[in-house]
Each structure stands twice: as structure tokens, then as C-alpha cells.
Design an enzyme around this catalytic site. Structure first.
Site, mmCIF file in Angstrom:
data_model
loop_
_atom_site.group_PDB
_atom_site.id
_atom_site.type_symbol
_atom_site.label_atom_id
_atom_site.label_comp_id
_atom_site.label_asym_id
_atom_site.label_seq_id
_atom_site.Cartn_x
_atom_site.Cartn_y
_atom_site.Cartn_z
ATOM 1 N N LYS A 1 -4.243 83.916 51.841
ATOM 2 C CA LYS A 1 -3.746 85.301 51.873
ATOM 3 C C LYS A 1 -4.941 86.226 51.633
ATOM 4 C CE LYS A 1 -1.134 87.302 48.521
ATOM 5 N NZ LYS A 1 0.016 87.751 47.719
ATOM 6 N N ARG B 1 7.616 86.781 45.900
ATOM 7 C CA ARG B 1 7.129 85.610 45.151
ATOM 8 C C ARG B 1 6.705 85.986 43.740
ATOM 9 N NH1 ARG B 1 1.942 87.198 43.545
ATOM 10 N NH2 ARG B 1 0.300 86.253 44.790
ATOM 11 N N ASP C 1 9.666 104.920 33.968
ATOM 12 C CA ASP C 1 8.570 105.152 34.917
ATOM 13 C C ASP C 1 7.965 106.510 34.585
ATOM 14 O OD1 ASP C 1 7.937 103.862 37.998
ATOM 15 O OD2 ASP C 1 7.181 105.891 37.587
ATOM 16 N N ASP D 1 -2.881 93.236 31.426
ATOM 17 C CA ASP D 1 -2.858 93.702 30.036
ATOM 18 C C ASP D 1 -2.819 95.229 29.954
ATOM 19 O OD1 ASP D 1 -5.366 93.941 31.108
ATOM 20 O OD2 ASP D 1 -6.438 93.440 29.287
HETATM 21 N N1 LIG Z 1 0.647 89.586 39.011
HETATM 22 C C1 LIG Z 1 0.946 89.545 40.301
HETATM 23 O O1 LIG Z 1 1.114 88.489 40.894
HETATM 24 C C2 LIG Z 1 1.122 90.826 41.044
HETATM 25 C C3 LIG Z 1 1.558 90.804 42.373
HETATM 26 C C4 LIG Z 1 1.779 92.011 43.018
HETATM 27 C C5 LIG Z 1 1.556 93.198 42.353
HETATM 28 N N2 LIG Z 1 1.095 93.170 41.073
HETATM 29 C C6 LIG Z 1 0.856 94.390 40.326
HETATM 30 O O2 LIG Z 1 2.123 94.949 40.003
HETATM 31 C C7 LIG Z 1 1.954 96.342 39.802
HETATM 32 C C8 LIG Z 1 3.035 97.112 40.512
HETATM 33 O O3 LIG Z 1 2.923 96.907 41.923
HETATM 34 P P1 LIG Z 1 4.004 97.530 42.890
HETATM 35 O O4 LIG Z 1 3.771 96.932 44.245
HETATM 36 O O5 LIG Z 1 5.340 97.428 42.248
HETATM 37 O O6 LIG Z 1 3.521 99.060 42.890
HETATM 38 P P2 LIG Z 1 4.417 100.358 43.158
HETATM 39 O O7 LIG Z 1 3.434 101.431 43.506
HETATM 40 O O8 LIG Z 1 5.522 100.041 44.091
HETATM 41 O O9 LIG Z 1 5.072 100.668 41.734
HETATM 42 C C9 LIG Z 1 4.341 101.085 40.616
HETATM 43 C C10 LIG Z 1 5.238 102.012 39.791
HETATM 44 O O10 LIG Z 1 4.625 102.238 38.520
HETATM 45 C C11 LIG Z 1 4.779 103.594 38.174
HETATM 46 N N3 LIG Z 1 3.789 103.899 37.150
HETATM 47 C C12 LIG Z 1 2.502 104.264 37.283
HETATM 48 N N4 LIG Z 1 1.910 104.375 36.076
HETATM 49 C C13 LIG Z 1 2.856 104.007 35.158
HETATM 50 C C14 LIG Z 1 2.882 103.905 33.752
HETATM 51 N N5 LIG Z 1 1.815 104.163 33.014
HETATM 52 N N6 LIG Z 1 4.033 103.515 33.158
HETATM 53 C C15 LIG Z 1 5.142 103.261 33.881
HETATM 54 N N7 LIG Z 1 5.173 103.343 35.219
HETATM 55 C C16 LIG Z 1 4.050 103.708 35.843
HETATM 56 C C17 LIG Z 1 4.670 104.339 39.489
HETATM 57 O O11 LIG Z 1 5.273 105.641 39.388
HETATM 58 C C18 LIG Z 1 5.446 103.402 40.422
HETATM 59 O O12 LIG Z 1 6.820 103.707 40.442
HETATM 60 C C19 LIG Z 1 0.541 96.664 40.278
HETATM 61 O O13 LIG Z 1 -0.267 96.740 39.135
HETATM 62 C C20 LIG Z 1 0.157 95.472 41.113
HETATM 63 O O14 LIG Z 1 -1.232 95.240 41.170
HETATM 64 C C21 LIG Z 1 0.888 92.006 40.407
#
Ligand SMILES: NC(=O)c1ccc[n+]([C@@H]2O[C@H](COP(=O)([O-])OP(=O)(O)OC[C@H]3O[C@@H](n4cnc5c(N)ncnc54)[C@H](O)[C@@H]3O)[C@@H](O)[C@H]2O)c1
Length: 325
Positions: A72, A115, A165, A233
Site C-alpha cells: 500500500k 481495516r 470534536d 500519542d
Molecule cells: N493507526 C492507524 O492505523 C490509522 C489509520 C488511518 C488513519 N489514522 C489516523 O486517524 C486520524 C483520523 O483520520 P481520519 O481519516 O478519521 O481523519 P478525518 O479528517 O476524517 O477526521 C479527523 C477529525 O478530527 C477532528 N479533530 C481535529 N483536531 C481535533 C482535536 N484536537 N480533538 C478532537 N477532534 C479533532 C476533525 O475536526 C475531524 O472531524 C488521523 O490522525 C490519521 O492519521 C490512523
């Protein structure tokens, strides 16, 4: 020699295949068992970084028991919302494990969303109290949705969601959509503390920041809590990481690599890799009161076992476009 063809699956094609979340959770559970038995190949992901707090990662893996092999190429750009673009984007290539020939190229937005939720559910299966009924979701975006969808499947007694949020519009849209989708009682709360206190399960899914300003204190955490920091974190304070009885991750090596890059500076000792727990070589939750954090960093094995199932279902249902290699 015959011309080879591969199946191109656009974002819409992948969504049309509509692999059920239950199947993805089951596939990931099996993949983690295989990982725990040392039967997968997955080097730590390398990445490039073109903007602050952004990444583009290469994630290769082979899971022989699924006949799955590939890579990926996924990006995460926290500022994309300003351009009305998704945070996560990318493509996934599946290869034939016997010839190496590319079988398929597919969009990876849906796969990554689903996933990651499924990985939280697998962790919860081993590490949460199964009769949990209250969950705090911090970050009501894509991950806030799929994590809740997956946890609802694994924890049938889940009934109350406290959603937080920084954007009121995002929280409102989440509450409306997820109420209709899950039938759960979804309350919007105004502070991270309200979302966390008295919750049996916590999912944090805001942006991943290299220099975060975390909010969650240890004494906000209820005994017995299970937490899934999808955003690494960024939300949990040092006291929370240090105070919890167990800190688990989906891949020890990857976690230590992130630590060397400046993330996860305050985690306590890594108790186990989720694969070790799924394979039974280390116990998961050992009593009702343990506070457990499982940071799933997102693994290529999660993607490959999901992608192979999508590919096979797409072929069976004539979805996608065959392209000459
Ligand atoms: N660990 C993993 O396997 C994995 C996989 C995919 C995404 N992620 C991570 O998950 C996170 C979310 O991704 P997503 O695709 O849902 O993004 P997204 O943009 O769809 O959603 C993020 C949300 O967080 C909100 N937000 C921003 N700052 C905030 C804060 N301080 N407190 C609360 N809410 C806040 C935004 O308004 C938004 O609604 C990202 O950090 C991404 O890198 C991790």
C-alpha cells in the site's frame, strides 16, 4: 507470451464491493494470529514527508495463508480538509504470490478506513471488557465512524456514545449519521474530559501530531477502560501512558521505530504485540479493572488480507476495469 491483465478498482468500485465489517474483523483476527506465529512477512514501513505532520508510507506485506501479497502506498495530510480533500489517500497493489505479477491496483481510502476500525475491534476482543456499554469518541471523522461501527459488532452491549470534536459541525454530522447507522444513543460533549470520564472504551481519532498537546490525564480513566489511540500519542498524557496497567501495540518494531522518530516518547514498557495475544502466547486482559491502551499503528497485513478479499469478490461480481499490463 500472453498479455497479462490486472483489475483496476476505483474508490467507487471498492465501495461497491462492500465487504462486510464482520468479515474484515475476522480476517484481521486471523492475520494477527499468523503474525504471532511468525508466519507473515512485513518489514517496518518506510516513509517520505513533504509537509509538516504529513506522511507518504510504503506498506508491503505477505500473508501466505490468505494468498495475499502486495504493497500500500498511502498518504496522510492533516491540512487536506482545507481543500475539501480526505486526510488519508492512496493506492494498493496486490501481487500474485506465485508469479509476482500484479493482480490488481485499487484505491485504498475505504480499505484504510475499514481495516483500522476492524483492528481496534480485534484489540478490543482480547483487551476490553466485553460487556462495555459506554464509549468516548474523540475526533468524529472517518476513523471515528469506522471504529464505532466495528466496536458495535464486537461489543453487542454498547449503548451510549459520547462524541467530541473540535468542530461542532463535524460532531453534529457524526451524531446524526452514526445514530441512524448504529441505533446507538449518541451525545455530543463539549470537552475531551466529558468524553473520557466514566467511559468503558475510548477511541481518539484526531490528527497525528509530532508535537502534540495531549489532554487525557490518567485520573480521567475509569478502571477497566480499553483505549484505542488511532492518532498515536496525540491525546494521551504521560501520566495516562504510565498509569495504565498494560500498553500494547500491533507491532513492537514499528512502535519502537516511531519512538525513534519522536512519537510515543511517554509510553511505558510494551507489554505485548497484538499478534502475540491473538496467537495465545501472552494473555490479554487478566482482570476487570486493568486499564489497557492498545496503539494500533496500522499494518500492511491488515491491508493485504482485506484487499485480497475485495479483489476476489470484485472478480466474482464483475466489478472494476481490466487493464493490460
Ligand atoms: N493507526 C492507524 O492505523 C490509522 C489509520 C488511518 C488513519 N489514522 C489516523 O486517524 C486520524 C483520523 O483520520 P481520519 O481519516 O478519521 O481523519 P478525518 O479528517 O476524517 O477526521 C479527523 C477529525 O478530527 C477532528 N479533530 C481535529 N483536531 C481535533 C482535536 N484536537 N480533538 C478532537 N477532534 C479533532 C476533525 O475536526 C475531524 O472531524 C488521523 O490522525 C490519521 O492519521 C490512523
Amino acid at each position: 507470451m500472453e498479455t497479462q491483465k490486472m483489475l483496476y478498482l476505483s474508490k467507487k468500485d471498492v465501495e461497491r464491493v462492500d465487504l462486510p465489517m464482520e468479515m474484515i474483523i475476522q480476517a484481521l483476527d486471523e492475520a494477527f494470529k499468523e503474525k504471532g506465529l511468525g508466519k507473515v512477512e512485513m518489514p517496518p514501513k518506510p516513509g517520505i514527508h513533504t509537509m509538516p505532520d504529513a506522511f507518504i508510507h510504503a506498506m508491503p506485506a505477505a500473508v501466505p495463508s490468505f494468498g495475499a501479497a502486495g504493497c500500500k502506498w498511502v498518504s496522510g495530510f492533516p491540512e487536506n480538509y482545507k481543500k475539501d480533500l480526505p486526510y488519508i489517500n492512496g493506492l494498493l497493489i496486490l501481487n500474485d504470490p506465485e508469479t509476482g505479477i500484479p493482480l490488481s491496483v485499487m484505491d485504498c481510502i475505504w480499505i484504510t478506513a475499514m481495516r483500522t476500525g476492524a483492528a481496534t475491534a480485534v484489540a478490543a476482543k482480547y483487551l476490553a471488557n466485553m460487556d462495555s456499554n459506554t464509549i468516548g469518541v474523540l475526533g468524529c471523522g472517518v476513523q471515528g465512524r469506522t471504529n464505532l461501527e466495528a466496536l458495535k459488532i464486537i461489543m453487542p452491549e454498547l449503548s451510549e456514545v459520547k462524541a467530541y470534536d473540535i468542530s461542532q459541525d463535524a460532531a453534529n454530522a457524526y451524531a446524526e449519521e452514526m445514530r441512524a447507522k448504529t441505533g446507538l444513543d449518541i451525545k455530543i460533549v463539549n470537552t475531551p474530559k466529558e468524553a473520557v470520564e466514566n467511559s468503558d472504551v475510548i477511541v481518539t481519532a484526531g490528527p497525528i501530531l509530532k508535537e502534540p498537546n495531549p489532554a487525557i490525564e490518567f485520573d480521567w480513566l475509569k478502571p477497566g477502560v480499553f483505549a484505542s489511540p488511532v492518532d498515536f500519542d496525540s491525546y494521551f498524557k504521560k501520566s495516562a501512558f504510565e498509569g495504565c496497567e498494560k500498553f500494547v501495540t500491533d507491532d513492537r518494531e514499528q512502535c519502537l521505530y516511531y519512538k525513534s522518530l519522536g512519537y510515543f516518547q511517554h509510553i511505558s514498557e510494551i507489554y505485548a504485540d497484538l499478534g502475540e495475544i491473538a496467537a495465545g502466547s501472552k494473555p490479554g486482559r487478566e482482570n476487570r479493572d486493568e486499564r489497557i491502551i492498545c496503539a494500533n499503528l496500522g499494518l500492511a497485513i491488515d491491508d493485504m488480507v482485506t484487499a485480497i478479499k475485495i479483489y476476489r469478490k470484485a472478480v466474482d461480481n464483475n466489478i472494476g476495469t481490466w487493464l493490460e499490463l
